[in-house]
Design a protein around this motif. Structure first.
Motif, PDB file in Angstrom:
ATOM      1  N   UNK A   3     -14.188  13.073 -35.856  1.00  0.00           N
ATOM      2  CA  UNK A   3     -13.209  13.948 -35.211  1.00  0.00           C
ATOM      3  C   UNK A   3     -12.025  12.975 -34.700  1.00  0.00           C
ATOM      4  N   UNK A   4     -10.943  13.244 -34.834  1.00  0.00           N
ATOM      5  CA  UNK A   4      -9.704  12.552 -34.204  1.00  0.00           C
ATOM      6  C   UNK A   4      -8.886  13.827 -33.587  1.00  0.00           C
ATOM      7  N   UNK A  23      -4.466  15.299 -35.158  1.00  0.00           N
ATOM      8  CA  UNK A  23      -6.001  15.864 -35.010  1.00  0.00           C
ATOM      9  C   UNK A  23      -6.699  16.161 -36.581  1.00  0.00           C
ATOM     10  N   UNK A  24      -7.665  15.939 -36.674  1.00  0.00           N
ATOM     11  CA  UNK A  24      -8.231  16.324 -37.977  1.00  0.00           C
ATOM     12  C   UNK A  24      -9.681  16.018 -37.695  1.00  0.00           C
ATOM     13  N   UNK A  59      -1.023  -2.171 -31.540  1.00  0.00           N
ATOM     14  CA  UNK A  59      -0.728  -0.983 -31.109  1.00  0.00           C
ATOM     15  C   UNK A  59      -1.522  -0.664 -29.592  1.00  0.00           C
ATOM     16  N   UNK A  60      -0.976   0.385 -28.979  1.00  0.00           N
ATOM     17  CA  UNK A  60      -1.875   1.153 -28.155  1.00  0.00           C
ATOM     18  C   UNK A  60      -1.984   2.567 -28.551  1.00  0.00           C
ATOM     19  N   UNK A  61      -2.964   3.232 -27.852  1.00  0.00           N
ATOM     20  CA  UNK A  61      -3.257   4.669 -28.479  1.00  0.00           C
ATOM     21  C   UNK A  61      -3.791   5.493 -27.220  1.00  0.00           C
ATOM     22  N   UNK A  62      -3.527   6.722 -27.284  1.00  0.00           N
ATOM     23  CA  UNK A  62      -4.310   7.741 -26.364  1.00  0.00           C
ATOM     24  C   UNK A  62      -4.755   8.975 -27.333  1.00  0.00           C
ATOM     25  N   UNK A  63      -5.847   9.843 -26.735  1.00  0.00           N
ATOM     26  CA  UNK A  63      -6.337  10.660 -27.599  1.00  0.00           C
ATOM     27  C   UNK A  63      -7.833  10.111 -27.781  1.00  0.00           C
ATOM     28  N   UNK A 210       0.900  16.200 -41.567  1.00  0.00           N
ATOM     29  CA  UNK A 210       0.437  17.502 -42.279  1.00  0.00           C
ATOM     30  C   UNK A 210      -1.140  17.412 -42.717  1.00  0.00           C
ATOM     31  N   UNK A 211      -1.994  18.317 -42.450  1.00  0.00           N
ATOM     32  CA  UNK A 211      -3.510  17.992 -42.776  1.00  0.00           C
ATOM     33  C   UNK A 211      -3.659  19.450 -43.511  1.00  0.00           C
ATOM     34  N   UNK A 212      -3.770  19.243 -45.015  1.00  0.00           N
ATOM     35  CA  UNK A 212      -4.172  20.528 -45.612  1.00  0.00           C
ATOM     36  C   UNK A 212      -5.506  20.294 -46.680  1.00  0.00           C
TER      37      UNK A 212
END
Length: 536
Positions: A3-4, A23-24, A59-63, A210-212
């Motif tokens: 999961x993200x 998120x996916x 890069x830097x990231x959060x989550x 977009x997530x489909x």
């Protein structure tokens, strides 16, 4: 399951947000295709999932990234230079799980991929293999981990058509979650059951995703239809609003005129007009509120705008190429300079054991090209296609009766990595030329920051755009292209194919892109050990 959750990714150098609130979830059986234009963060997502240390420099990231103790297998888009210096066996042995596979399992896997099992134990540098062979060796190393989740960055790059078909079967049969990036539209159409689309809209200032859960062709068609309906509705509402505004202006002008002619002797009439003007103002506010809530014009990350310009059209009877090679020797790059000058070494490529031995790849090669023909050479990985194309480039680039340009498989052979795209394309350095170059780069979806980055920091797709633009500016009427479409997004590839098809000059190319072969090429030749065989 992987999961993200609410992932945000920011590029450290220009502080541009690549991904926002993504998120996916990947579940068993998911074949998730990660699509989008070059530089939108697709490869970064795969690296973050596999090991965040791979991206900490830029890069830097959060989550949240939740791996649930899954065993991740990762196939990189490009090998590091130090990895290419290792022998094939050293590279494979770098993965401890490689020794857990039996000789029989390794032999079967190698045979399915169309390479000799003996190759896995050779002491040849990995960099001396063809691009497709390198992908296959990486694939075997990845599978030796027996991963429960597969992350693949351009697995379709450089591999031959036979292996592409094997890859399609492999992905479709895979029970484990698969997240992959590919620019091969046929592969996407035949394998993906989930689409994750990363975009940068408003001139690359606003990320969107977009997530489909659907197949690729359905996603593209539905997206196109939805955008068309939204655009039609937005235009209709805008037209109705403009008509309302015109009616309102006429009412307002009439009331204002009546106010101007009212005299002090008619105070009752003035009071009525004051109320009427108040009603007109209320109507204006209502129109403004309604317009603020109107259907917006659809925002999409458009495909690149690009056109190839030849210096002059080639006559149909013009003999562009007349080549006969008794033997094609591995590593033989004599007289095959990229700039038309004789040389004895291939720039940027190590001399391998295979090259020293002078192995014969093919014999009795004959190829004639007349006028504006568009030729494609196909064949199995390692058969010598790139070596042959370099020989062709060496013969055509010095010619004065044609204007030839060459796009190598390894872009770094021609690009000057420390300079910026503007500096690379500039010939005079004056302000007017720089402005024109920036306009052209903008049509290829370069941001202002990317125009000022060193070329060495650009993605493979951005480098490919740069070479195509250089070709267009040169006025070439003969293009020699080694895998021209492999680094362009599925959105941009149709644009590239169309302009290559409409190009007035000759094209001599290598490709495994089945849509390119079908839509662009007049003649297709298969390179075998016995020479070139024309495909029906």
């Amino acid at each position: 399951m992987v999961q993200i959750k609410h992932l945000n990714v920011i590029h450290k150098k220009d502080m541009r947000t690549l991904v926002e609130d993504l998120s996916f979830t990947l579940n068993p059986g998911d074949k998730a295709a990660l699509i989008g234009e070059e530089g939108n963060g697709k490869s970064t997502i795969l690296k973050l999932l596999y090991e965040d240390g791979l991206v900490e420099d830029y890069v830097e990231y959060t989550g949240e990234i939740i791996k649930n103790n899954e065993v991740l297998g990762y196939l990189a888009q490009e090998l590091k230079s130090w990895e290419k210096e290792k022998t094939v066996y050293e590279f494979l042995a770098g993965e401890p799980a490689f020794f857990d596979m039996s000789a029989k399992e390794l032999a079967l896997l190698a045979q399915r991929m169309g390479i000799s099992p003996e190759l896995l134990y050779e002491d040849r540098p990995l960099g001396s293999l063809s691009g497709g062979e390198q992908i296959k060796v990486q694939f075997i190393r990845m599978l030796s981990r027996r991963p429960t989740v597969l992350l693949m960055d351009e697995p379709s790059n450089d591999i031959d058509i036979e292996t592409l078909e094997w890859l399609e079967e492999f992905i479709n049969a895979c029970r484990e979650p698969v997240l992959y990036i590919s620019h091969d539209e046929v592969l996407l159409e035949r394998t993906a059951n989930m689409i994750i689309h990363l975009e940068q809209v408003k001139r690359k200032t606003q990320p969107r995703y977009t997530v489909e859960k659907t197949d690729y062709r359905t996603y593209v068609n539905r997206r196109s239809q939805d955008f068309l309906r939204q655009e039609q509705l937005a235009r209709k509402e805008r037209s109705e609003y403009e008509k309302q505004q015109e009616r309102f202006r006429k009412i307002q002008q009439k009331v204002e005129h009546q106010q101007n002619v009212i005299t002090r002797q008619d105070p009752h009439g003035g009071q009525l007009l004051k109320k009427k003007m108040h009603a007109v103002k209320a109507l204006e506010h209502r129109f403004e509120r309604e317009y603020a809530e109107r259907t917006k014009m659809p925002e999409a990350e458009e495909a690149i705008f690009f056109k190839l310009n030849g210096s002059e059209e080639l006559p149909n009877g013009k003999r562009v190429l007349e080549m006969y090679l008794p033997k094609l020797i591995a590593g033989d790059t004599s007289n095959t300079s990229l700039d038309g000058e004789p040389r004895t070494e291939s720039p940027g490529m190590p001399e391998s054991k295979e090259c020293k031995e002078g192995r014969v790849l093919a014999e009795n090669i004959q190829l004639n090209v007349n006028g504006a023909e568009k030729i494609c050479i196909i064949g199995k990985n390692g058969v010598g296609k790139t070596t042959l194309l370099r020989k062709i480039a060496g013969q055509l680039l010095p010619r004065r009766d044609i204007k030839a340009a060459y796009m190598p498989q390894n872009y770094d052979d021609l690009l000057r990595l420390p300079v910026t795209p503007v500096e690379y394309l500039s010939s005079t350095g004056d302000k007017e030329e720089e402005t024109r170059i920036c306009t052209w780069l903008g049509s290829l979806k370069y941001t202002a920051d990317e125009m000022s980055h060193p070329i060495g920091e650009l993605s493979g797709g951005q480098k490919a755009k740069l070479l195509l633009l250089k070709m267009s500016m040169s006025g070439a009427n003969v293009l020699i292209l080694d895998e021209p479409t492999r680094n362009f997004s599925p959105l941009s590839n149709p644009v590239i194919r169309k302009h290559l098809k409409d190009f007035d000059g000759a094209i001599i190319s290598i490709s495994h892109d089945r849509k390119y072969i079908q839509e662009v090429c007049d003649k297709v030749y298969r390179l075998t050990e016995k020479g070139l065989k024309k495909e029906a």
